[in-house]
Motif scaffolding. Structure first.
Motif, PDB file in Angstrom:
ATOM      1  N   VAL A 230       0.840  -1.099  -0.009  1.00  0.00           N
ATOM      2  CA  VAL A 230      -0.019   0.070  -0.052  1.00  0.00           C
ATOM      3  C   VAL A 230       0.803   1.420   0.067  1.00  0.00           C
ATOM      4  O   VAL A 230       1.757   1.226   0.830  1.00  0.00           O
ATOM      5  N   ASP A 231       0.435   2.161  -0.904  1.00  0.00           N
ATOM      6  CA  ASP A 231       1.081   3.433  -0.734  1.00  0.00           C
ATOM      7  C   ASP A 231       0.496   4.559  -0.216  1.00  0.00           C
ATOM      8  O   ASP A 231      -0.866   4.626  -0.123  1.00  0.00           O
ATOM      9  N   ILE A 232       1.210   5.189   0.999  1.00  0.00           N
ATOM     10  CA  ILE A 232       0.520   6.060   1.746  1.00  0.00           C
ATOM     11  C   ILE A 232       1.197   7.489   1.467  1.00  0.00           C
ATOM     12  O   ILE A 232       2.279   7.824   1.500  1.00  0.00           O
ATOM     13  N   LYS A 233       0.189   8.383   1.165  1.00  0.00           N
ATOM     14  CA  LYS A 233       0.466   9.837   1.098  1.00  0.00           C
ATOM     15  C   LYS A 233       0.922  10.456   2.542  1.00  0.00           C
ATOM     16  O   LYS A 233      -0.386  10.349   3.240  1.00  0.00           O
ATOM     17  N   THR A 234       1.858  10.868   3.022  1.00  0.00           N
ATOM     18  CA  THR A 234       2.081  11.372   4.304  1.00  0.00           C
ATOM     19  C   THR A 234       2.573  12.744   4.224  1.00  0.00           C
ATOM     20  O   THR A 234       3.296  13.299   3.170  1.00  0.00           O
ATOM     21  N   PRO A 235       2.659  13.562   5.238  1.00  0.00           N
ATOM     22  CA  PRO A 235       3.372  14.723   5.411  1.00  0.00           C
ATOM     23  C   PRO A 235       4.841  14.901   4.948  1.00  0.00           C
ATOM     24  O   PRO A 235       5.288  15.899   4.465  1.00  0.00           O
TER      25      PRO A 235
END
Length: 326
Positions: A230-235
């Motif tokens: 899973v790809d997670i878009k984080t700060p």
């Protein structure tokens, strides 16, 4: 086939739908409850180990006592209680019967289901909000590994589980699967755990995150889901993690399209609150009433079993008054 005719058809066999049936029976109105799934289907779909926020007496309907072995009743106790209510009161309820169409005739409503057809002078819609999950709307959400309902933690033992959300369902799923040996990661859109999380659970999840037992990405969203990642878009940028299951506990929404198709007016803002009388709960369509959480539109956190039970009595009082005046 001749359609059966009733004073009132109740669409939805949850606690408030059952309360409407109890009041209809008490008022000597002919009625039928139509439920598309199991008895109190929403509660059945709750996590297996769920504990209610409310005490048992606040979940009672029809003056029938709800005795619990715990300060807060469990899902299983609630299922047993509402089943006992239906049995002891001999409620006329048809399960696994989905309403597919409602039409207004000159003198009655015609209700078509997947099994039969009915005529009714009045309709009560008590369909709750647990049927349509909010979607993530990302690539890979259609994979079998993505679940919008969470039942039992044992299934996820020793698996890499990603939980999306920060409210009660997400927190229960994260803590329970972690305690069964899962490696748990959370993706939370905001900057903290929801303030609506049960007060006895909130410190638990916050402590597990603080000690690193459960990894949480705040102010983050899922970018893409693949079979094993899973790809997670984080700060701090894009993070890719190994993953077996995604539990998307992002909430649910009422079936407002069903109301609109009936001609019930909804507010023009994002709440989409249906139009109804605060006294009788009759909508702008004469003979169509709303009961329970569906009255709140998209604001599904305003109404619960304990503050919706009165809807049933007010609705049936209005229907009885109209019938007696004929």
């Amino acid at each position: 086939m001749t359609a059966e005719q009733y004073d009132v058809i109740i669409i939805g066999g949850g606690p408030i739908g059952l309360a409407c049936g109890l009041n209809a029976k008490k008022s000597n109105l002919s009625y039928c409850i139509l439920e598309k799934g199991a008895l109190v289907n929403s509660i059945y779909n709750y996590p297996a180990n769920m504990t209610f926020f409310s005490t048992s007496e606040r979940l009672e309907i029809g003056g029938i006592p709800f005795v619990s072995n715990n300060p807060k009743p469990t899902r299983n106790e609630a299922l047993e209680y509402y089943r006992r209510v239906a049995t002891s009161s001999n409620l006329n309820i048809h399960l696994f019967e989905k309403v597919t169409e409602v039409k207004k005739n000159d003198t009655a409503f015609s209700i078509t289901t997947n099994k039969s057809q009915y005529l009714a002078s009045n309709i009560i819609i008590s369909t709750g909000f647990y049927d349509i999950p909010y979607l993530l709307n990302v690539k890979g959400e259609d994979l079998d590994k993505v679940k919008h309902y969470y039942k039992d933690p044992h299934y996820y033992a020793f698996q890499k589980v990603l939980v999306v959300g920060a409210a009660n369902s997400a927190i229960d799923a994260a803590l329970e699967t972690w305690r069964k040996g899962a490696t748990v990661t959370m993706v939370i859109r905001g900057d903290k755990i929801s303030d609506r999380v049960k007060y006895w659970v909130k410190p638990d999840i916050e402590n597990r995150i603080a000690e690193g037992s459960i990894k949480a990405y705040f102010n983050s969203t899922i970018e893409e889901i693949r079979e094993h990642e899973v790809d997670i878009k984080t700060p701090d940028g894009l993070v890719t993690i190994e993953n077996d299951w995604v539990l998307s506990m992002t909430g649910y929404q009422p079936n407002l399209s069903f109301l609109k198709n009936l001609g019930i007016e909804l507010s023009a803002d994002e709440i989409c609150k249906p139009t109804y009388s605060d006294e009788s709960y009759e909508t702008n369509i004469k003979g169509v009433y709303l009961a329970g959480v569906i009255c709140g539109g998209m604001n599904t956190h305003r109404l619960f079993i304990e503050n919706s039970r009165e809807h049933a009595e007010k609705i049936i009082t209005d229907i009885s008054k109209k019938k007696n005046a004929q």
